[in-house]
Design a protein around this motif. Structure first.
Motif, PDB file in Angstrom:
ATOM      1  N   GLU A 250       6.686  10.919  11.508  1.00 28.37           N
ATOM      2  CA  GLU A 250       6.336  12.157  10.806  1.00 28.37           C
ATOM      3  C   GLU A 250       6.420  13.364  11.739  1.00 28.37           C
ATOM      4  O   GLU A 250       6.964  14.411  11.367  1.00 28.37           O
ATOM      5  CB  GLU A 250       4.923  12.049  10.231  1.00 28.37           C
ATOM      6  N   LYS A 251       5.896  13.210  12.937  1.00 29.21           N
ATOM      7  CA  LYS A 251       5.835  14.322  13.888  1.00 29.21           C
ATOM      8  C   LYS A 251       7.220  14.784  14.310  1.00 29.21           C
ATOM      9  O   LYS A 251       7.458  15.989  14.506  1.00 29.21           O
ATOM     10  CB  LYS A 251       5.023  13.898  15.113  1.00 29.21           C
ATOM     11  N   ASN A 252       8.156  13.845  14.447  1.00 22.77           N
ATOM     12  CA  ASN A 252       9.471  14.173  14.995  1.00 22.77           C
ATOM     13  C   ASN A 252      10.584  14.255  13.955  1.00 22.77           C
ATOM     14  O   ASN A 252      11.748  14.439  14.316  1.00 22.77           O
ATOM     15  CB  ASN A 252       9.847  13.139  16.060  1.00 22.77           C
ATOM     16  N   TYR A 253      10.234  14.135  12.687  1.00 22.02           N
ATOM     17  CA  TYR A 253      11.268  14.130  11.657  1.00 22.02           C
ATOM     18  C   TYR A 253      12.113  15.402  11.668  1.00 22.02           C
ATOM     19  O   TYR A 253      13.324  15.362  11.433  1.00 22.02           O
ATOM     20  CB  TYR A 253      10.647  13.938  10.271  1.00 22.02           C
ATOM     21  N   GLY A 254      11.502  16.519  11.976  1.00 18.30           N
ATOM     22  CA  GLY A 254      12.231  17.785  11.988  1.00 18.30           C
ATOM     23  C   GLY A 254      13.412  17.790  12.937  1.00 18.30           C
ATOM     24  O   GLY A 254      14.421  18.458  12.686  1.00 18.30           O
ATOM     25  N   THR A 255      13.315  17.031  14.031  1.00 17.10           N
ATOM     26  CA  THR A 255      14.408  16.983  15.010  1.00 17.10           C
ATOM     27  C   THR A 255      15.242  15.708  14.893  1.00 17.10           C
ATOM     28  O   THR A 255      16.456  15.736  15.074  1.00 17.10           O
ATOM     29  CB  THR A 255      13.852  17.089  16.439  1.00 17.10           C
ATOM     30  N   THR A 256      14.602  14.578  14.582  1.00 11.20           N
ATOM     31  CA  THR A 256      15.353  13.316  14.517  1.00 11.20           C
ATOM     32  C   THR A 256      16.040  13.114  13.177  1.00 11.20           C
ATOM     33  O   THR A 256      17.083  12.457  13.105  1.00 11.20           O
ATOM     34  CB  THR A 256      14.417  12.115  14.749  1.00 11.20           C
ATOM     35  N   ARG A 257      15.449  13.635  12.109  1.00 13.31           N
ATOM     36  CA  ARG A 257      15.930  13.413  10.739  1.00 13.31           C
ATOM     37  C   ARG A 257      16.046  11.914  10.451  1.00 13.31           C
ATOM     38  O   ARG A 257      16.987  11.448   9.805  1.00 13.31           O
ATOM     39  CB  ARG A 257      17.285  14.094  10.500  1.00 13.31           C
ATOM     40  N   VAL A 258      15.058  11.172  10.903  1.00  8.92           N
ATOM     41  CA  VAL A 258      15.037   9.717  10.717  1.00  8.92           C
ATOM     42  C   VAL A 258      13.712   9.303  10.084  1.00  8.92           C
ATOM     43  O   VAL A 258      12.641   9.708  10.543  1.00  8.92           O
ATOM     44  CB  VAL A 258      15.212   8.975  12.063  1.00  8.92           C
ATOM     45  N   PHE A 259      13.793   8.511   9.025  1.00 12.27           N
ATOM     46  CA  PHE A 259      12.596   7.885   8.456  1.00 12.27           C
ATOM     47  C   PHE A 259      13.014   6.706   7.589  1.00 12.27           C
ATOM     48  O   PHE A 259      14.164   6.610   7.152  1.00 12.27           O
ATOM     49  CB  PHE A 259      11.767   8.881   7.634  1.00 12.27           C
TER      50      PHE A 259
ATOM     51  N   GLU B   1       0.853  -1.189   0.000  1.00 10.08           N
ATOM     52  CA  GLU B   1       0.000   0.000   0.000  1.00 10.08           C
ATOM     53  C   GLU B   1       0.890   1.241   0.000  1.00 10.08           C
ATOM     54  O   GLU B   1       1.899   1.287   0.697  1.00 10.08           O
ATOM     55  CB  GLU B   1      -0.891   0.025   1.241  1.00 10.08           C
ATOM     56  N   HIS B   2       0.486   2.243  -0.755  1.00  9.17           N
ATOM     57  CA  HIS B   2       1.279   3.467  -0.851  1.00  9.17           C
ATOM     58  C   HIS B   2       0.520   4.636  -0.232  1.00  9.17           C
ATOM     59  O   HIS B   2      -0.547   5.016  -0.708  1.00  9.17           O
ATOM     60  CB  HIS B   2       1.606   3.770  -2.313  1.00  9.17           C
ATOM     61  N   GLN B   3       1.076   5.172   0.836  1.00  8.02           N
ATOM     62  CA  GLN B   3       0.563   6.396   1.454  1.00  8.02           C
ATOM     63  C   GLN B   3       1.762   7.322   1.659  1.00  8.02           C
ATOM     64  O   GLN B   3       2.264   7.496   2.766  1.00  8.02           O
ATOM     65  CB  GLN B   3      -0.142   6.091   2.775  1.00  8.02           C
ATOM     66  N   ILE B   4       2.227   7.888   0.567  1.00  7.82           N
ATOM     67  CA  ILE B   4       3.473   8.651   0.579  1.00  7.82           C
ATOM     68  C   ILE B   4       3.291   9.964   1.342  1.00  7.82           C
ATOM     69  O   ILE B   4       2.408  10.762   1.032  1.00  7.82           O
ATOM     70  CB  ILE B   4       3.958   8.938  -0.854  1.00  7.82           C
ATOM     71  N   SER B   5       4.136  10.156   2.331  1.00  9.06           N
ATOM     72  CA  SER B   5       4.093  11.373   3.136  1.00  9.06           C
ATOM     73  C   SER B   5       4.924  12.466   2.470  1.00  9.06           C
ATOM     74  O   SER B   5       5.988  12.196   1.900  1.00  9.06           O
ATOM     75  CB  SER B   5       4.642  11.093   4.538  1.00  9.06           C
ATOM     76  N   SER B   6       4.449  13.694   2.563  1.00 18.33           N
ATOM     77  CA  SER B   6       5.199  14.833   2.027  1.00 18.33           C
ATOM     78  C   SER B   6       6.153  15.407   3.076  1.00 18.33           C
ATOM     79  O   SER B   6       6.848  16.386   2.818  1.00 18.33           O
ATOM     80  CB  SER B   6       4.229  15.922   1.564  1.00 18.33           C
ATOM     81  N   ARG B   7       6.191  14.771   4.227  1.00 16.06           N
ATOM     82  CA  ARG B   7       6.968  15.299   5.355  1.00 16.06           C
ATOM     83  C   ARG B   7       8.472  15.084   5.178  1.00 16.06           C
ATOM     84  O   ARG B   7       9.277  15.866   5.683  1.00 16.06           O
ATOM     85  CB  ARG B   7       6.500  14.607   6.647  1.00 16.06           C
ATOM     86  N   PHE B   8       8.845  14.037   4.462  1.00 21.97           N
ATOM     87  CA  PHE B   8      10.248  13.627   4.433  1.00 21.97           C
ATOM     88  C   PHE B   8      10.996  14.205   3.230  1.00 21.97           C
ATOM     89  O   PHE B   8      10.455  14.310   2.128  1.00 21.97           O
ATOM     90  CB  PHE B   8      10.350  12.102   4.421  1.00 21.97           C
ATOM     91  N   THR B   9      12.256  14.529   3.458  1.00 21.87           N
ATOM     92  CA  THR B   9      13.107  15.070   2.400  1.00 21.87           C
ATOM     93  C   THR B   9      13.370  14.017   1.328  1.00 21.87           C
ATOM     94  O   THR B   9      13.605  12.851   1.637  1.00 21.87           O
ATOM     95  CB  THR B   9      14.453  15.528   2.983  1.00 21.87           C
ATOM     96  N   GLN B  10      13.328  14.434   0.082  1.00 21.82           N
ATOM     97  CA  GLN B  10      13.627  13.527  -1.025  1.00 21.82           C
ATOM     98  C   GLN B  10      15.017  13.836  -1.567  1.00 21.82           C
ATOM     99  O   GLN B  10      15.267  14.914  -2.099  1.00 21.82           O
ATOM    100  CB  GLN B  10      12.576  13.657  -2.131  1.00 21.82           C
ATOM    101  N   GLN B  11      15.922  12.863  -1.417  1.00 19.96           N
ATOM    102  CA  GLN B  11      17.288  12.999  -1.901  1.00 19.96           C
ATOM    103  C   GLN B  11      17.628  11.815  -2.799  1.00 19.96           C
ATOM    104  O   GLN B  11      17.213  10.686  -2.535  1.00 19.96           O
ATOM    105  CB  GLN B  11      18.273  13.032  -0.730  1.00 19.96           C
ATOM    106  N   GLN B  12      18.394  12.072  -3.829  1.00 23.21           N
ATOM    107  CA  GLN B  12      18.782  11.017  -4.750  1.00 23.21           C
ATOM    108  C   GLN B  12      19.708  10.011  -4.062  1.00 23.21           C
ATOM    109  O   GLN B  12      20.457  10.360  -3.147  1.00 23.21           O
ATOM    110  CB  GLN B  12      19.509  11.613  -5.962  1.00 23.21           C
TER     111      GLN B  12
END
Length: 312
Positions: A175-184, A133-144
């Motif tokens: 999603e909530k903590n990505y801004g500080t953890t930079r983990v996904f 299932e695909h529920q792509i979040s816009s919260r995370f940075t997209q890097q090559q």
């Protein structure tokens, strides 16, 4: 006049013969190209398989042709290598040994004989799996990705390390903590669901700087019953096989030289560095012992991944 007419007739006959030869030559070239398989990759294994009733066995891959040797589908055969075919990731050939000679068979016509109790359980259930299932979040940075091709070169396996959490709670926290953890990670997998939350065309940030630019990554919340744990492992193996198949990558264990396509977070810590996590070793081993009275390691998982891979 008659000589000129005869000469013209001979020229027409010559042109006809030349044209016919060209057509025959072209047809042969097309047939030969169709029958000849170009190997893009191969890798050694040590597996035992049975063959399906409709299996076609070949003497060679370079000029593929069916063998006259008779094979018994009730017997088992050793597989010592798999071959991936260039430009056709859906065709994989297993090299089987019979009477000291190598033969080749499509992987879809093989069934791996499982030795681990959990893998046996999954095989007997018909290799079940959830759909992705695909529920792509816009919260995370997209890097090559950092690979030359711009595509991942393998898969990293994580477990969440949290008791009694769910996919929904884990995704919400990430999603909530990505801004500080930079983990996904790209995907979460449990007994019932394979939930893709970040586009796997771009790198994740779940295994440290030495691994993130190169691998698809997924997390497993903990399961607590035998059926649920087995179904989760099955879903994880399917998802791993799916990603490897998409990239026409082999099913090989990560190693200290940085090679291999199937990695645990613990292996990243040991071989690549940049992180110190040890998952999912304890989760797998404790659950396997408690729920199936057996062990479960990355080696067992890779065999299961190969089984799913073979059927794709």
């Amino acid at each position: 006049m008659r000589k000129r007419r005869n000469k013209q007739q001979r020229q027409k006959q010559t042109y006809f013969i030349i044209g016919l030869l060209l057509i025959v030559g072209l047809a042969f070239s097309v047939y030969h190209a169709h029958q000849t398989k170009t190997v893009s990759n191969s890798y050694p294994v040590d597996e035992t398989v049975t063959l399906t009733n409709t299996a076609k066995i070949y003497d060679s891959l370079s000029a593929i042709r069916e063998t006259n040797t008779k094979f018994n589908t009730a017997s088992t055969y050793k597989v010592n290598r798999y071959y991936l075919i260039d430009k056709d990731p859906h065709k994989v050939y297993a090299q089987i040994i019979y009477n000291g000679k190598n033969y080749f068979v499509r992987s879809t016509d093989t069934n791996i004989v499982m030795t681990n109790a959990i893998n046996k359980y999954i095989a007997q259930a018909g290799y079940p799996h959830a759909d992705i299932e695909h529920q792509i979040s816009s919260r995370f940075t997209q890097q090559q990705y950092g690979t030359t091709s711009g595509k991942p070169r393998g898969v990293i396996i994580h477990d969440t390390g949290n008791e009694n959490s769910t996919i929904n709670s884990e995704v919400s926290y990430m999603e909530k903590n990505y801004g500080t953890t930079r983990v996904f990670v790209h995907t979460f997998i449990d007994a019932q669901q394979i939930l893709n939350i970040a586009d796997a065309k771009y790198m994740a940030e779940g295994a440290g700087p030495n691994a993130n630019p190169y691998f698809v990554q997924f997390e497993m919340p903990h399961e607590y019953t035998a059926t649920a744990f087995a179904n989760q492992v099955a879903n994880a193996a399917y998802y791993t096989a799916y990603n490897l198949k998409q990239g026409n990558l082999p099913v090989t264990k990560g190693n200290k030289n940085g090679g291999g396509t199937v990695w645990t977070h613990a292996m990243v810590s040991s071989y690549l560095g940049g992180t110190d996590h040890q998952d999912p070793i304890s989760y797998w081993s404790a659950s396997a012992k408690k729920l199936f009275d057996t062990s479960y390691t990355i080696n067992d998982f890779i065999v299961l991944v190969q089984a799913y891979y073979n059927k794709m």
